[in-house]
Design a protein around this motif. Structure first.
Motif, PDB file in Angstrom:
ATOM      1  N   TYR A 243       0.738  -1.066  -0.062  1.00  0.00           N
ATOM      2  CA  TYR A 243       0.024   0.004  -0.023  1.00  0.00           C
ATOM      3  C   TYR A 243       0.883   1.204  -0.194  1.00  0.00           C
ATOM      4  N   GLU A 244       1.581   1.279   1.086  1.00  0.00           N
ATOM      5  CA  GLU A 244       2.851   2.525   1.004  1.00  0.00           C
ATOM      6  C   GLU A 244       3.604   2.489  -0.403  1.00  0.00           C
TER       7      GLU A 244
ATOM      8  N   ALA B 254       2.241   6.557   5.704  1.00  0.00           N
ATOM      9  CA  ALA B 254       0.969   6.483   4.934  1.00  0.00           C
ATOM     10  C   ALA B 254       0.295   7.722   4.855  1.00  0.00           C
ATOM     11  N   SER B 255       0.173   8.303   6.050  1.00  0.00           N
ATOM     12  CA  SER B 255      -0.648   9.354   6.112  1.00  0.00           C
ATOM     13  C   SER B 255      -0.154  10.767   5.561  1.00  0.00           C
TER      14      SER B 255
ATOM     15  N   ILE C  69      -0.426   9.941   1.734  1.00  0.00           N
ATOM     16  CA  ILE C  69      -2.016  10.237   1.164  1.00  0.00           C
ATOM     17  C   ILE C  69      -2.366  11.779   1.201  1.00  0.00           C
TER      18      ILE C  69
ATOM     19  N   THR D 193     -11.453   8.639   2.606  1.00  0.00           N
ATOM     20  CA  THR D 193     -10.055   8.037   2.433  1.00  0.00           C
ATOM     21  C   THR D 193      -9.086   8.136   3.791  1.00  0.00           C
ATOM     22  N   ASN D 194      -9.302   9.389   4.179  1.00  0.00           N
ATOM     23  CA  ASN D 194      -8.738   9.359   5.740  1.00  0.00           C
ATOM     24  C   ASN D 194      -9.030   8.335   6.549  1.00  0.00           C
TER      25      ASN D 194
ATOM     26  N   ASN E 248      -7.672   5.022   5.600  1.00  0.00           N
ATOM     27  CA  ASN E 248      -6.240   5.137   5.954  1.00  0.00           C
ATOM     28  C   ASN E 248      -5.915   4.923   7.419  1.00  0.00           C
TER      29      ASN E 248
ATOM     30  N   LYS F  67      -3.947   1.813   8.871  1.00  0.00           N
ATOM     31  CA  LYS F  67      -2.761   2.196  10.004  1.00  0.00           C
ATOM     32  C   LYS F  67      -2.929   1.178  11.210  1.00  0.00           C
TER      33      LYS F  67
ATOM     34  N   CYS G  74      -6.002  -3.300   1.699  1.00  0.00           N
ATOM     35  CA  CYS G  74      -4.888  -2.860   0.803  1.00  0.00           C
ATOM     36  C   CYS G  74      -5.016  -3.072  -0.616  1.00  0.00           C
TER      37      CYS G  74
END
Length: 126
Positions: free
Chosen positions: A28-29, A49-50, A53, A70-71, A74, A78, A111
């Motif tokens: 994903y990252e 990742a935060s 994004i 999406t947050n 995310n 996480k 993911c």
């Protein structure tokens, strides 16, 4: 990213659920980093990742009106390494800790779905 996701699937099939979660999150990252690189958008290689994004929002790769969705997704993603870490990723002690299959499946599905979405967005904006 593809190699990492294939590793996640392989780990899952071998019942290494901790490894499956870890590799799915790496994929994903890595997908975000690959897309940003291909689009010439700079980022710090150590970005979480935060932070990655956020680059997608800042560069209009993901519509700002979807930011809360999406947050939140995310945040769920996480949380998956936390499950892995608490179940033995960081010093499990004398007794090996197991991660349940359902958590590994959840990680792979989430993911994988988000990766497909990000690749779709890349294809639409490149």
């Amino acid at each position: 990213p593809l190699e990492e996701f294939e590793n996640a699937l392989s780990n899952y099939l071998e019942k290494d659920y901790k490894g499956a979660i870890s590799e799915a999150n790496k994929a994903y990252e890595s997908t975000m980093k690959a897309i940003l690189t291909k689009l010439g958008i700079s980022y710090d290689p150590n970005d979480t990742a935060s932070a990655l994004i956020k680059k997608f929002y800042d560069n209009d790769l993901i519509f700002s009106h979807t930011e809360s969705f999406t947050n939140n997704l995310n945040e769920i993603l996480k949380g998956l390494p936390t499950i892995r870490n608490r179940q033995g990723g960081h010093g499990q002690g004398l007794d090996p800790q197991e991660v349940d299959k359902s958590y590994a499946e959840f990680a792979l599905h989430l993911c994988g779905s988000f990766i497909v979405f990000l690749i779709g967005r890349y294809e639409e904006v490149k």
